[in-house]
Design a protein around this motif. Structure first.
Motif, PDB file in Angstrom:
ATOM      1  N   ILE A   1       0.831  -1.199   0.000  1.00  0.00           N
ATOM      2  CA  ILE A   1       0.000   0.000   0.000  1.00  0.00           C
ATOM      3  C   ILE A   1       0.872   1.258   0.000  1.00  0.00           C
ATOM      4  O   ILE A   1       0.636   2.208  -0.754  1.00  0.00           O
ATOM      5  CB  ILE A   1      -0.948  -0.002   1.206  1.00  0.00           C
ATOM      6  CG1 ILE A   1      -2.053  -1.047   0.994  1.00  0.00           C
ATOM      7  CG2 ILE A   1      -1.573   1.366   1.428  1.00  0.00           C
ATOM      8  CD1 ILE A   1      -2.939  -1.237   2.185  1.00  0.00           C
ATOM      9  N   LEU A   2       1.898   1.281   0.840  1.00  0.00           N
ATOM     10  CA  LEU A   2       2.791   2.430   0.875  1.00  0.00           C
ATOM     11  C   LEU A   2       3.534   2.589  -0.449  1.00  0.00           C
ATOM     12  O   LEU A   2       3.707   3.704  -0.944  1.00  0.00           O
ATOM     13  CB  LEU A   2       3.792   2.280   2.024  1.00  0.00           C
ATOM     14  CG  LEU A   2       3.209   2.294   3.437  1.00  0.00           C
ATOM     15  CD1 LEU A   2       4.328   2.118   4.462  1.00  0.00           C
ATOM     16  CD2 LEU A   2       2.449   3.580   3.700  1.00  0.00           C
ATOM     17  N   CYS A   3       3.968   1.476  -1.029  1.00  0.00           N
ATOM     18  CA  CYS A   3       4.673   1.508  -2.309  1.00  0.00           C
ATOM     19  C   CYS A   3       3.771   2.063  -3.408  1.00  0.00           C
ATOM     20  O   CYS A   3       4.181   2.913  -4.205  1.00  0.00           O
ATOM     21  CB  CYS A   3       5.167   0.112  -2.661  1.00  0.00           C
ATOM     22  SG  CYS A   3       6.058   0.001  -4.220  1.00  0.00           S
ATOM     23  N   ASN A   4       2.532   1.589  -3.457  1.00  0.00           N
ATOM     24  CA  ASN A   4       1.595   2.041  -4.475  1.00  0.00           C
ATOM     25  C   ASN A   4       1.303   3.530  -4.338  1.00  0.00           C
ATOM     26  O   ASN A   4       1.243   4.265  -5.336  1.00  0.00           O
ATOM     27  CB  ASN A   4       0.304   1.241  -4.369  1.00  0.00           C
ATOM     28  CG  ASN A   4      -0.719   1.655  -5.396  1.00  0.00           C
ATOM     29  OD1 ASN A   4      -0.601   1.354  -6.576  1.00  0.00           O
ATOM     30  ND2 ASN A   4      -1.751   2.351  -4.954  1.00  0.00           N
ATOM     31  N   SER A   5       1.130   3.985  -3.113  1.00  0.00           N
ATOM     32  CA  SER A   5       0.852   5.401  -2.886  1.00  0.00           C
ATOM     33  C   SER A   5       2.006   6.278  -3.356  1.00  0.00           C
ATOM     34  O   SER A   5       1.795   7.321  -3.986  1.00  0.00           O
ATOM     35  CB  SER A   5       0.572   5.638  -1.398  1.00  0.00           C
ATOM     36  OG  SER A   5       0.339   7.006  -1.143  1.00  0.00           O
ATOM     37  N   ARG A   6       3.243   5.850  -3.079  1.00  0.00           N
ATOM     38  CA  ARG A   6       4.400   6.637  -3.489  1.00  0.00           C
ATOM     39  C   ARG A   6       4.571   6.621  -5.004  1.00  0.00           C
ATOM     40  O   ARG A   6       4.935   7.639  -5.599  1.00  0.00           O
ATOM     41  CB  ARG A   6       5.655   6.097  -2.808  1.00  0.00           C
ATOM     42  CG  ARG A   6       6.933   6.825  -3.201  1.00  0.00           C
ATOM     43  CD  ARG A   6       6.887   8.300  -2.817  1.00  0.00           C
ATOM     44  NE  ARG A   6       7.998   9.033  -3.387  1.00  0.00           N
ATOM     45  CZ  ARG A   6       9.211   9.131  -2.833  1.00  0.00           C
ATOM     46  NH1 ARG A   6       9.449   8.518  -1.678  1.00  0.00           N
ATOM     47  NH2 ARG A   6      10.159   9.826  -3.413  1.00  0.00           N
ATOM     48  N   VAL A   7       4.302   5.484  -5.639  1.00  0.00           N
ATOM     49  CA  VAL A   7       4.415   5.406  -7.103  1.00  0.00           C
ATOM     50  C   VAL A   7       3.451   6.395  -7.761  1.00  0.00           C
ATOM     51  O   VAL A   7       3.825   7.144  -8.677  1.00  0.00           O
ATOM     52  CB  VAL A   7       4.135   3.974  -7.599  1.00  0.00           C
ATOM     53  CG1 VAL A   7       3.926   3.961  -9.108  1.00  0.00           C
ATOM     54  CG2 VAL A   7       5.291   3.059  -7.243  1.00  0.00           C
TER      55      VAL A   7
END
Length: 301
Positions: free
Chosen positions: A212-218
């Motif tokens: 979730i954190l990775c997707n948000s940053r992408v």
């Protein structure tokens, strides 16, 4: 009298955090900063996005350039997030379950994106894949386009988000140790079966947390993508870059309308983050070996 003196001797002095004036002052400072730095900007985005009405908001969102920017952002996330998830799981598994030379160096390399500016990363990709870069002539002769296209955007996004999944998994898997995996292996389980039936159930919430954190940053990445994408309207613009173009075109309402999509994504990410934290993601817990173990006794190596 003696009892009063005894109570005085055993009474400890109040800690600094227990002084009402200090406690209330600190709470007031925190609440003020949260209101000014976080809540106020989000409220302004929502207010300005609908300042010309819902019809104008819908017109801005359904504009061809905006739709293309949303599509580019979604495509980047659909490619970069799964790759970084696989990388994070593999890196965490290697660092916590095996002993090999260079483990500390590998951990340092994984965390490099946290200490390097995204713009610096974008410039570095120019010197590697650009026309004058390390592989520029080779890529050009093979008619392969990396920069100013989707592959370059994906690569830059992968660089800045590479540590997110690994950073969530490594502390948890270190605390869990290797006992369960070694027990599964001793019972004849293969490596993949050990991972899917022993390791994965114990890390699933932390894994989802990192994804979730990775997707948000992408989806919100700007610096590195702005360098490698060329910022071509309607072709290589992601949503953050499109918001900047709208603002430079003096279309502030349109920029806020597009920005409201990322703001909504941030709110959804926050809700998901809190929900996963309630399920134990982010908390380091060592599983008990006395609990129920998966049935792997009939597996073959």
């Amino acid at each position: 009298m003696a009892k009063a003196q005894a109570r005085t001797k055993t009474r400890r002095p109040p800690r600094i955090g227990e002084v009402p004036l200090f406690r209330n002052t600190m709470i007031a400072i925190v609440l003020t900063l949260v209101a000014l730095v976080i809540i106020a900007p989000l409220a302004v985005i929502g207010f300005e996005a609908f300042s010309k009405g819902i019809a104008y908001f819908g017109k801005t969102i359904t504009n061809s350039d905006t739709r293309h920017a949303i599509l580019m952002t979604a495509m980047t996330a659909l490619i970069a997030v799964p790759i970084n998830t696989a990388f994070g799981v593999a890196a965490a598994w290697a660092l916590t379950k095996f002993d090999f030379p260079g483990r500390r160096l590998l951990l340092i390399v994984i965390e490099i994106p946290f200490s390097v500016s995204p713009i610096v990363a974008g410039v570095a990709y120019l010197f590697v894949y650009g026309l004058q870069g390390l592989f520029g002539e080779t890529l050009q002769s093979a008619d392969v386009k990396i920069l100013f296209a989707l592959p370059g955007i994906v690569l830059a996004s992968m660089f800045v988000t590479a540590p997110f999944v690994a950073r969530e998994l490594i502390p948890l898997m270190q605390a869990q140790g290797r006992d369960l995996e070694e027990a599964a292996t001793s019972l004849g389980a293969s490596g993949w079966r050990t991972f899917f039936f022993v390791t994965l159930p114990n890390i699933k919430w932390a894994l989802l947390y990192g994804v979730i954190l990775c997707n948000s940053r992408v989806m919100g990445e700007f610096g590195a993508v702005s360098v490698v994408s060329g910022n071509i309207r309607g072709q290589t613009n992601t949503l953050p870059l499109h918001i900047e173009l709208l603002y430079h075109d003096y279309n502030a309402v349109g920029a806020f309308a597009a920005a409201s999509i990322l703001a909504a994504l941030a709110v959804v990410t926050l809700i998901a983050k809190v929900a996963l934290e309630r399920r134990g993601a982010g908390r380091v817990r060592r599983p008990s070996l006395a609990g129920t173990a998966p049935d792997i006794s009939e597996t073959t190596p």
